[in-house]
Motif scaffolding. Structure first.
Motif, short mmCIF file in Angstrom:
data_model
loop_
_atom_site.label_atom_id
_atom_site.label_comp_id
_atom_site.label_asym_id
_atom_site.label_seq_id
_atom_site.Cartn_x
_atom_site.Cartn_y
_atom_site.Cartn_z
N ILE A 128 17.94 -75.08 -54.14
CA ILE A 128 19.35 -74.13 -53.82
C ILE A 128 20.39 -73.98 -54.59
N LYS A 156 6.19 -74.04 -45.34
CA LYS A 156 7.16 -73.15 -45.07
C LYS A 156 8.37 -72.88 -44.21
N ILE A 169 12.21 -74.85 -42.91
CA ILE A 169 13.14 -74.17 -42.33
C ILE A 169 14.27 -75.02 -41.56
N LEU A 206 16.26 -76.36 -43.82
CA LEU A 206 17.81 -75.59 -44.74
C LEU A 206 18.56 -75.81 -44.11
N ARG A 207 18.35 -75.56 -42.17
CA ARG A 207 19.45 -75.47 -41.36
C ARG A 207 20.44 -76.70 -41.57
N LEU A 249 21.53 -74.02 -43.97
CA LEU A 249 22.21 -72.49 -44.77
C LEU A 249 21.94 -71.33 -43.93
N ASP A 286 20.66 -68.15 -41.55
CA ASP A 286 19.09 -67.60 -41.70
C ASP A 286 18.67 -66.57 -42.55
N GLN A 317 20.11 -66.84 -45.92
CA GLN A 317 19.72 -67.07 -47.56
C GLN A 317 18.44 -67.93 -46.84
N ILE A 318 17.99 -68.42 -45.46
CA ILE A 318 17.03 -68.90 -45.96
C ILE A 318 15.51 -68.04 -45.89
N VAL A 341 12.39 -66.16 -39.69
CA VAL A 341 13.07 -67.08 -39.52
C VAL A 341 13.94 -67.00 -38.03
#
Length: 168
Positions: A89, A136, A140, A143-144, A148, A150, A152-153, A164
């Motif tokens: 990322i 995946k 999520i 990554l939040r 990041l 939504d 970008q995720i 997402v």
């Protein structure tokens, strides 16, 4: 990633999906395949027949195909494991060529599967429990936590933005 980390990752993912850990021969087969060894060489190092190693290897690759939701064979095992176990990322749209960007490598995406609760007040959503999207979905939340958005995720994990946004 070194072989210890690779085997740990595969064992965690397999255990999360099947409830069983890799056995010693399966671990040797993964290591051998990654070293481009033949089944006969793997069998010699483990102490079994080449036919037995080949049978176990075939079943192992089939199981990994089911677990990762994509076809896995001796030729593509390394690339599948790399793709499944890492995400790069780049923050702030910085250029990574000079090495000065803030990049997070090797985000571990395998944890205990989230427990699903049905909320009758929400519209029906697709079944997210299939093997293909489970990793995946687990990413999520992580990554939040990294900040990041939504959008970008969705781009990073390859899911539609609407999906997402539905995941808590």
């Amino acid at each position: 990633m070194d072989s210890t980390h690779i085997l740990q990752f595969v064992d965690e993912v397999v255990c999360a999906k099947t409830g069983k850990h890799l056995n010693d021969l399966q671990r040797k087969i993964i290591e051998g395949i990654l070293k481009r060894q033949k089944y006969s060489d793997i069998a010699d190092s483990y102490g079994c027949t080449a036919g037995h190693a080949k049978d176990v290897g075939y079943k192992l690759l089939q199981m990994l195909s089911d677990v990762f939701g994509e076809s896995v064979d001796k030729r593509n095992l390394k690339s599948v494991l790399k793709r499944q176990s890492t995400i790069n990322i780049a923050f702030n749209n910085s250029n990574n060529i000079d090495g000065n960007s803030n990049t997070i490598n090797y985000i571990h995406a395998c944890s205990d599967p989230p427990t699903a609760t049905v909320d009758k007040s929400q519209p029906a959503t697709p079944d997210f429990q299939d093997n293909k999207n489970q990793v995946k979905i687990e990413m999520i939340g992580k990554l939040r936590q990294l900040g990041l958005k939504d959008e970008q995720i969705a781009e990073v994990v390859g899911l539609a933005l609407e999906i997402v946004k539905q995941i808590d």
